[in-house]
Design a protein around this motif. Structure first.
Motif, PDB file in Angstrom:
ATOM      1  N   ARG A 223       0.830  -1.210   0.000  1.00 61.80           N
ATOM      2  CA  ARG A 223       0.000   0.000   0.000  1.00 61.80           C
ATOM      3  C   ARG A 223       0.865   1.262   0.000  1.00 61.80           C
ATOM      4  O   ARG A 223       0.565   2.236  -0.695  1.00 61.80           O
ATOM      5  CB  ARG A 223      -0.930  -0.012   1.217  1.00 61.80           C
ATOM      6  N   GLN A 224       1.945   1.238   0.771  1.00 61.42           N
ATOM      7  CA  GLN A 224       2.851   2.381   0.785  1.00 61.42           C
ATOM      8  C   GLN A 224       3.450   2.626  -0.587  1.00 61.42           C
ATOM      9  O   GLN A 224       3.562   3.782  -1.038  1.00 61.42           O
ATOM     10  CB  GLN A 224       3.960   2.160   1.824  1.00 61.42           C
ATOM     11  N   LEU A 225       3.841   1.558  -1.273  1.00 55.48           N
ATOM     12  CA  LEU A 225       4.373   1.706  -2.625  1.00 55.48           C
ATOM     13  C   LEU A 225       3.343   2.313  -3.563  1.00 55.48           C
ATOM     14  O   LEU A 225       3.652   3.209  -4.354  1.00 55.48           O
ATOM     15  CB  LEU A 225       4.820   0.336  -3.162  1.00 55.48           C
ATOM     16  N   LEU A 226       2.113   1.811  -3.482  1.00 56.73           N
ATOM     17  CA  LEU A 226       1.069   2.286  -4.390  1.00 56.73           C
ATOM     18  C   LEU A 226       0.716   3.751  -4.123  1.00 56.73           C
ATOM     19  O   LEU A 226       0.397   4.499  -5.053  1.00 56.73           O
ATOM     20  CB  LEU A 226      -0.181   1.413  -4.246  1.00 56.73           C
ATOM     21  N   ARG A 227       0.760   4.162  -2.885  1.00 59.55           N
ATOM     22  CA  ARG A 227       0.401   5.539  -2.548  1.00 59.55           C
ATOM     23  C   ARG A 227       1.492   6.531  -2.961  1.00 59.55           C
ATOM     24  O   ARG A 227       1.226   7.723  -3.127  1.00 59.55           O
ATOM     25  CB  ARG A 227       0.125   5.660  -1.047  1.00 59.55           C
ATOM     26  N   LYS A 228       2.726   6.046  -3.120  1.00 55.48           N
ATOM     27  CA  LYS A 228       3.834   6.931  -3.455  1.00 55.48           C
ATOM     28  C   LYS A 228       4.114   7.000  -4.953  1.00 55.48           C
ATOM     29  O   LYS A 228       4.530   8.053  -5.456  1.00 55.48           O
ATOM     30  CB  LYS A 228       5.109   6.476  -2.724  1.00 55.48           C
ATOM     31  N   ALA A 229       3.938   5.896  -5.662  1.00 54.88           N
ATOM     32  CA  ALA A 229       4.356   5.827  -7.063  1.00 54.88           C
ATOM     33  C   ALA A 229       3.175   6.009  -8.008  1.00 54.88           C
ATOM     34  O   ALA A 229       2.164   5.318  -7.867  1.00 54.88           O
ATOM     35  CB  ALA A 229       5.036   4.490  -7.337  1.00 54.88           C
ATOM     36  N   PRO A 230       3.268   6.920  -8.975  1.00 54.14           N
ATOM     37  CA  PRO A 230       2.214   7.059  -9.995  1.00 54.14           C
ATOM     38  C   PRO A 230       2.041   5.762 -10.779  1.00 54.14           C
ATOM     39  O   PRO A 230       2.978   4.959 -10.903  1.00 54.14           O
ATOM     40  CB  PRO A 230       2.743   8.185 -10.885  1.00 54.14           C
ATOM     41  N   ALA A 231       0.846   5.574 -11.309  1.00 52.42           N
ATOM     42  CA  ALA A 231       0.534   4.331 -12.026  1.00 52.42           C
ATOM     43  C   ALA A 231       1.475   4.096 -13.194  1.00 52.42           C
ATOM     44  O   ALA A 231       1.790   2.955 -13.543  1.00 52.42           O
ATOM     45  CB  ALA A 231      -0.913   4.360 -12.506  1.00 52.42           C
ATOM     46  N   GLY A 232       1.948   5.170 -13.827  1.00 55.88           N
ATOM     47  CA  GLY A 232       2.844   5.016 -14.968  1.00 55.88           C
ATOM     48  C   GLY A 232       4.222   4.526 -14.588  1.00 55.88           C
ATOM     49  O   GLY A 232       4.974   4.031 -15.435  1.00 55.88           O
ATOM     50  N   GLU A 233       4.591   4.651 -13.322  1.00 56.30           N
ATOM     51  CA  GLU A 233       5.913   4.227 -12.865  1.00 56.30           C
ATOM     52  C   GLU A 233       5.906   2.845 -12.226  1.00 56.30           C
ATOM     53  O   GLU A 233       6.929   2.165 -12.220  1.00 56.30           O
ATOM     54  CB  GLU A 233       6.455   5.242 -11.855  1.00 56.30           C
ATOM     55  N   LEU A 234       4.786   2.450 -11.662  1.00 56.09           N
ATOM     56  CA  LEU A 234       4.721   1.172 -10.948  1.00 56.09           C
ATOM     57  C   LEU A 234       3.305   0.611 -11.054  1.00 56.09           C
ATOM     58  O   LEU A 234       2.349   1.238 -10.603  1.00 56.09           O
ATOM     59  CB  LEU A 234       5.096   1.366  -9.476  1.00 56.09           C
ATOM     60  N   THR A 235       3.173  -0.579 -11.638  1.00 55.75           N
ATOM     61  CA  THR A 235       1.861  -1.206 -11.736  1.00 55.75           C
ATOM     62  C   THR A 235       1.494  -1.863 -10.411  1.00 55.75           C
ATOM     63  O   THR A 235       2.355  -2.127  -9.560  1.00 55.75           O
ATOM     64  CB  THR A 235       1.837  -2.278 -12.835  1.00 55.75           C
ATOM     65  N   VAL A 236       0.223  -2.153 -10.238  1.00 59.93           N
ATOM     66  CA  VAL A 236      -0.233  -2.854  -9.035  1.00 59.93           C
ATOM     67  C   VAL A 236       0.437  -4.220  -8.942  1.00 59.93           C
ATOM     68  O   VAL A 236       0.895  -4.636  -7.873  1.00 59.93           O
ATOM     69  CB  VAL A 236      -1.765  -2.999  -9.043  1.00 59.93           C
ATOM     70  N   ARG A 237       0.533  -4.926 -10.070  1.00 54.71           N
ATOM     71  CA  ARG A 237       1.155  -6.252 -10.057  1.00 54.71           C
ATOM     72  C   ARG A 237       2.608  -6.169  -9.617  1.00 54.71           C
ATOM     73  O   ARG A 237       3.078  -6.981  -8.812  1.00 54.71           O
ATOM     74  CB  ARG A 237       1.056  -6.892 -11.438  1.00 54.71           C
ATOM     75  N   ASP A 238       3.355  -5.182 -10.145  1.00 54.87           N
ATOM     76  CA  ASP A 238       4.760  -5.047  -9.773  1.00 54.87           C
ATOM     77  C   ASP A 238       4.904  -4.753  -8.277  1.00 54.87           C
ATOM     78  O   ASP A 238       5.776  -5.307  -7.603  1.00 54.87           O
ATOM     79  CB  ASP A 238       5.418  -3.944 -10.590  1.00 54.87           C
ATOM     80  N   ALA A 239       4.050  -3.881  -7.767  1.00 49.44           N
ATOM     81  CA  ALA A 239       4.104  -3.550  -6.346  1.00 49.44           C
ATOM     82  C   ALA A 239       3.808  -4.778  -5.494  1.00 49.44           C
ATOM     83  O   ALA A 239       4.478  -5.031  -4.479  1.00 49.44           O
ATOM     84  CB  ALA A 239       3.112  -2.429  -6.029  1.00 49.44           C
ATOM     85  N   ALA A 240       2.811  -5.544  -5.897  1.00 50.51           N
ATOM     86  CA  ALA A 240       2.446  -6.756  -5.151  1.00 50.51           C
ATOM     87  C   ALA A 240       3.579  -7.773  -5.160  1.00 50.51           C
ATOM     88  O   ALA A 240       3.914  -8.377  -4.130  1.00 50.51           O
ATOM     89  CB  ALA A 240       1.176  -7.362  -5.727  1.00 50.51           C
ATOM     90  N   GLN A 241       4.182  -7.972  -6.331  1.00 51.54           N
ATOM     91  CA  GLN A 241       5.233  -8.980  -6.437  1.00 51.54           C
ATOM     92  C   GLN A 241       6.491  -8.595  -5.677  1.00 51.54           C
ATOM     93  O   GLN A 241       7.253  -9.459  -5.254  1.00 51.54           O
ATOM     94  CB  GLN A 241       5.537  -9.251  -7.907  1.00 51.54           C
TER      95      GLN A 241
END
Length: 332
Positions: A286-304
């Motif tokens: 969640r911290q990754l997703l809240r900090k990184a714009p969608a164009g820089e980090l996908t949900v799948r990448d953050a989860a993995q």
């Protein structure tokens, strides 16, 4: 639950990844072919009921330990011997009447325990599914404490013993989770990580069954407080984000029993160890997703990055914890 009802994966599928990893899913119309593909077994299947045979066999694991699921739609008798280097445990998932193993009735609330190189006769009463774990002796020799607990807990004079309340449901839930995770890891993770993770998860299945109902006289902590157990576990989670920490690893690292680990987490966090460790990893995602714009980090990448390779499990767990979808937490 028979084989046709579990359609999460292709009906006929076989992959070997890393040399010693096994991920198989087969369907059969001949009982003899079914018998021949169960790894390491010397056995024959004989169909007794009239009608076309349909069977399914799924095997997931490594050289040391594996879990297998098999189902049939006709009454059959299995005759043969267990592998010469493997202990085997099994529970009945579904059956129209009790399964018979070694002259004993095996009901839904009992466990089959078979030593290595043991001759057996097993009767399936039609429309039957069974779930088992095979653990090889060299794997156990590297884990003498587990071997001793298996010997004292299961291998008495009888080969069929009653399960403790709740153990069957826990075992099945772990199997379903491990199955989904294995296929997801095969698709997205490096082979060595997939092998270690799946092997550890199957080992957790075995360890959980062994621990169920056993009274531990050493459950009281003497040199370490309950909060220290949780703190040390937290450190392990952060140090190894890609590969979830198992309860067994906590026990070995902290030199305490499984029951002590469970008690510590329940008292300090109000959660089981697995629930707590999953929640911590989800918070980091969640911290990754809240900090990184969608164009820089996908949900799948953050989860993995935090060891979530099965998108369905991840999304469900994330939504339950945060009452939001992962995509809801992206920067506006």
């Amino acid at each position: 639950m028979n084989g046709d009802q579990d359609g999460r994966h292709p009906d006929r599928y076989r992959v070997l990844f890393a040399i010693s990893m096994q991920l198989e899913n087969h369907t059969f119309t001949d009982a003899g072919e079914h018998a021949a593909l169960l790894s390491g077994w010397e056995q024959q299947y004989f169909q007794l009921d009239c009608g076309q045979f349909h069977g399914r066999l799924q095997q997931i694991g490594s050289d040391g330990i594996h879990v297998f699921y098999e189902s049939v739609n006709r009454r059959i008798v299995q005759q043969g011997s267990t592998p010469s280097d493997m202990l085997v445990f099994g529970i009945v998932l579904d059956a129209s009447s009790p399964v018979t193993f070694a002259d004993r009735a095996v009901t839904a609330d009992s466990l089959i325990c078979a030593r290595a190189n043991r001759e057996f006769v097993l009767h399936f009463p039609g429309e039957t599914a069974i779930l088992g774990i095979g653990v090889k002796l060299p794997f156990l020799r590297e884990r003498p404490e587990l071997a001793a607990r298996l010997e004292s807990r299961f291998f008495t004079k009888t080969s069929v013993i009653p399960l403790e309340p709740g153990a069957r449901e826990q075992f099945i839930a772990l199997w379903r989770y491990v199955t989904d995770e294995a296929f997801a890891l095969n698709a997205f993770a490096e082979s060595e990580l997939a092998q270690r993770t799946v092997t550890a998860q199957i080992f957790e299945m075995l360890d959980a069954v062994v621990e169920t109902g056993i009274h531990d006289d050493k459950a009281d902590i003497t040199w370490m407080s309950h909060s220290d157990v949780v703190a040390r576990a937290h450190e392990m989670i952060i140090a190894r984000p890609l590969e979830p920490v198992t309860v067994h690893e906590l026990c070995e690292s902290l030199r305490i029993s499984r029951r002590t680990v469970q008690t510590s987490f329940r008292l300090v966090t109000g959660k089981t160890p697995v629930e707590y460790m999953r929640a911590i990893r989800l918070n980091y995602v969640r911290q990754l997703l809240r900090k990184a714009p969608a164009g820089e980090l996908t949900v799948r990448d953050a989860a993995q990055r935090w060891g979530f390779f099965h998108s369905g499990h991840f999304t469900q767990d994330y939504r339950e914890l945060f009452d939001a979808m992962p995509s809801d937490n992206r920067p506006k």
